[in-house]
Design a protein around this motif. Structure first.
Motif, mmCIF file in Angstrom:
data_model
loop_
_atom_site.group_PDB
_atom_site.id
_atom_site.type_symbol
_atom_site.label_atom_id
_atom_site.label_comp_id
_atom_site.label_asym_id
_atom_site.label_seq_id
_atom_site.Cartn_x
_atom_site.Cartn_y
_atom_site.Cartn_z
ATOM 1 N N ILE A 49 0.840 -1.202 0.000
ATOM 2 C CA ILE A 49 0.000 0.000 0.000
ATOM 3 C C ILE A 49 0.876 1.253 0.000
ATOM 4 O O ILE A 49 0.602 2.218 -0.730
ATOM 5 C CB ILE A 49 -0.954 -0.005 1.216
ATOM 6 C CG1 ILE A 49 -2.035 -1.083 1.041
ATOM 7 C CG2 ILE A 49 -1.607 1.370 1.411
ATOM 8 C CD1 ILE A 49 -2.895 -1.306 2.265
ATOM 9 N N SER A 50 1.936 1.250 0.813
ATOM 10 C CA SER A 50 2.852 2.404 0.890
ATOM 11 C C SER A 50 3.522 2.662 -0.455
ATOM 12 O O SER A 50 3.629 3.812 -0.898
ATOM 13 C CB SER A 50 3.921 2.168 1.966
ATOM 14 O OG SER A 50 3.340 1.962 3.223
ATOM 15 N N ILE A 51 3.980 1.580 -1.109
ATOM 16 C CA ILE A 51 4.655 1.716 -2.409
ATOM 17 C C ILE A 51 3.686 2.255 -3.464
ATOM 18 O O ILE A 51 4.006 3.185 -4.213
ATOM 19 C CB ILE A 51 5.227 0.358 -2.867
ATOM 20 C CG1 ILE A 51 6.391 -0.075 -1.969
ATOM 21 C CG2 ILE A 51 5.658 0.405 -4.327
ATOM 22 C CD1 ILE A 51 7.711 0.562 -2.272
ATOM 23 N N VAL A 52 2.485 1.664 -3.540
ATOM 24 C CA VAL A 52 1.494 2.087 -4.543
ATOM 25 C C VAL A 52 1.076 3.531 -4.306
ATOM 26 O O VAL A 52 0.971 4.332 -5.254
ATOM 27 C CB VAL A 52 0.263 1.145 -4.521
ATOM 28 C CG1 VAL A 52 -0.856 1.695 -5.407
ATOM 29 C CG2 VAL A 52 0.660 -0.254 -4.976
ATOM 30 N N PHE A 53 0.842 3.901 -3.038
ATOM 31 C CA PHE A 53 0.463 5.269 -2.694
ATOM 32 C C PHE A 53 1.532 6.259 -3.166
ATOM 33 O O PHE A 53 1.226 7.267 -3.823
ATOM 34 C CB PHE A 53 0.270 5.382 -1.177
ATOM 35 C CG PHE A 53 0.148 6.798 -0.675
ATOM 36 C CD1 PHE A 53 -1.051 7.476 -0.762
ATOM 37 C CD2 PHE A 53 1.247 7.454 -0.119
ATOM 38 C CE1 PHE A 53 -1.171 8.787 -0.305
ATOM 39 C CE2 PHE A 53 1.147 8.754 0.338
ATOM 40 C CZ PHE A 53 -0.063 9.420 0.244
ATOM 41 N N SER A 54 2.800 5.958 -2.860
ATOM 42 C CA SER A 54 3.906 6.845 -3.252
ATOM 43 C C SER A 54 4.016 6.932 -4.768
ATOM 44 O O SER A 54 4.205 8.020 -5.325
ATOM 45 C CB SER A 54 5.231 6.333 -2.667
ATOM 46 O OG SER A 54 5.163 6.294 -1.259
ATOM 47 N N TYR A 55 3.874 5.796 -5.453
ATOM 48 C CA TYR A 55 4.016 5.774 -6.909
ATOM 49 C C TYR A 55 2.934 6.619 -7.572
ATOM 50 O O TYR A 55 3.217 7.413 -8.485
ATOM 51 C CB TYR A 55 3.943 4.330 -7.406
ATOM 52 C CG TYR A 55 4.360 4.168 -8.855
ATOM 53 C CD1 TYR A 55 5.692 3.964 -9.189
ATOM 54 C CD2 TYR A 55 3.420 4.211 -9.882
ATOM 55 C CE1 TYR A 55 6.086 3.820 -10.514
ATOM 56 C CE2 TYR A 55 3.804 4.068 -11.211
ATOM 57 C CZ TYR A 55 5.131 3.866 -11.510
ATOM 58 O OH TYR A 55 5.515 3.739 -12.825
ATOM 59 N N VAL A 56 1.694 6.460 -7.115
ATOM 60 C CA VAL A 56 0.573 7.207 -7.701
ATOM 61 C C VAL A 56 0.744 8.708 -7.470
ATOM 62 O O VAL A 56 0.556 9.519 -8.388
ATOM 63 C CB VAL A 56 -0.766 6.714 -7.114
ATOM 64 C CG1 VAL A 56 -1.918 7.645 -7.519
ATOM 65 C CG2 VAL A 56 -1.064 5.291 -7.580
ATOM 66 N N LYS A 57 1.135 9.089 -6.255
ATOM 67 C CA LYS A 57 1.328 10.513 -5.935
ATOM 68 C C LYS A 57 2.458 11.123 -6.770
ATOM 69 O O LYS A 57 2.329 12.245 -7.286
ATOM 70 C CB LYS A 57 1.623 10.679 -4.444
ATOM 71 C CG LYS A 57 0.434 10.399 -3.524
ATOM 72 C CD LYS A 57 -0.592 11.510 -3.626
ATOM 73 C CE LYS A 57 -1.701 11.333 -2.590
ATOM 74 N NZ LYS A 57 -2.715 12.414 -2.695
ATOM 75 N N ILE A 58 3.575 10.402 -6.883
ATOM 76 C CA ILE A 58 4.705 10.913 -7.669
ATOM 77 C C ILE A 58 4.335 10.984 -9.151
ATOM 78 O O ILE A 58 4.740 11.912 -9.856
ATOM 79 C CB ILE A 58 5.955 10.041 -7.444
ATOM 80 C CG1 ILE A 58 6.433 10.145 -5.985
ATOM 81 C CG2 ILE A 58 7.097 10.453 -8.377
ATOM 82 C CD1 ILE A 58 7.543 9.181 -5.618
ATOM 83 N N MET A 59 3.560 10.007 -9.631
ATOM 84 C CA MET A 59 3.105 10.014 -11.023
ATOM 85 C C MET A 59 2.295 11.278 -11.330
ATOM 86 O O MET A 59 2.482 11.918 -12.375
ATOM 87 C CB MET A 59 2.252 8.772 -11.295
ATOM 88 C CG MET A 59 1.655 8.712 -12.689
ATOM 89 S SD MET A 59 2.861 8.274 -13.954
ATOM 90 C CE MET A 59 2.906 6.492 -13.733
#
Length: 291
Positions: free
Chosen positions: A183-193
């Motif tokens: 969840i932490s990885i996906v959250f960070s990836y989506v926000k940075i995207m």
């Protein structure tokens, strides 16, 4: 005599231990590295990987030669190896969150990623990583007799799982960690995207570089976390064929235990321009001294 597979593993481990130790030396060569959170977390992952690779190799050799050791010694090895099984993926998650703060919250980066925060982060990483081991050993201490600590046994995690439900509890804890880190990885990836798409032309390059780093961390983390599923796969295969079980276990050991720990230098150390130049200078100095 060691067979070819075990010898191949020794070559891999020696090679990557040397690379990791060279990068740890590079980390201490410049003040900017040990005062910047992302480099400190990188060094923590390198040290964790070195210790894990060393202990994993010891356990492999003990298992291959069927050496038995007393339970108290196995207990110490298990405590350290269990802790550092989790330190690497938890540190990778922390490194991803640091990239999220740097790109999505740049005005708060200096405050949230200060040297004091870095120290607190390392303590939190080790505290979270120790919880699965504490749970397993607490139940073992409550169930095992005092005489069992002086018995000679093959050192595997299974010797600490006295009841069947302990294995299920351990699995549930592992899957919970897997879920939170994903969840932490996906959250960070989506926000940075989102930030990358909205960034100006001059900011786009650094933002997309951060996005690629998070993506590589996600791949490395996935390999680390698949390791938590390996016991279930191996147990199912053992019911089918012993030789297939040995081959699958070797594949899992290389792919999901050794490989993720060997990727850190390639993913982070060699891709970071400042760190790569410092590493190259150190390597060239070492070569000149030899000549």
């Amino acid at each position: 005599m060691m067979n070819n597979k075990v010898m191949l593993i020794q070559v891999f481990i020696v090679l990557f231990l040397c690379i990791n130790l060279l990068q740890i030396t590079t980390f201490f060569s410049k003040e900017v590295f040990y005062t910047t959170m992302r480099y400190v977390l990188f060094a923590v992952s390198l040290m964790s990987d070195c210790l894990f690779l060393f202990l994993a190799d010891i356990l492999l050799i003990l298992s291959y030669y069927r050496f038995t050791i007393q339970m108290w010694l196995c207990l110490i090895i298990y405590m350290v190896s269990s802790l550092y099984t989790f330190v690497t993926p938890v540190t990778l998650t922390a490194m991803t969150l640091e990239r999220y703060v740097a790109i999505c919250l740049p005005l708060r980066h200096a405050e949230l990623c200060s040297p004091r925060s870095t120290l607190h982060g390392i303590l939190i990483i080790h505290s979270l990583s120790s919880l699965p081991c504490i749970v397993v050993l607490s139940i073992f201490f409550a169930s095992a007799s005092s005489a069992s600590y002086t018995q000679g046994r093959l050192c595997t995690v299974e010797v600490f799982l006295i009841h069947m439900w302990q294995g299920h509890l351990r699995s549930a804890i592992n899957q919970f960690y897997f879920l939170i880190m994903c969840i932490s990885i996906v959250f960070s990836y989506v926000k940075i995207m989102r930030v990358a798409k909205a960034a100006s032309a001059e900011d786009k390059q650094s933002t997309w570089r951060g996005l690629r780093t998070v993506g590589l961390h996600a791949f490395q983390l996935l390999l680390c976390l698949i390791q938590l599923w390996c016991p279930f796969i191996e147990a199912a295969v053992l019911q089918i064929n012993l030789m297939l079980f040995i081959n699958v276990r070797f594949f899992n050991y290389i792919t999901f235990i050794l490989a993720p720990r060997c990727l850190s230098p390639l993913i982070y150390g060699l891709r970071d321009e400042m760190f790569f130049h410092a590493l190259k200078r150190l390597a060239l100095c070492c070569l000149r001294k030899k000549h």
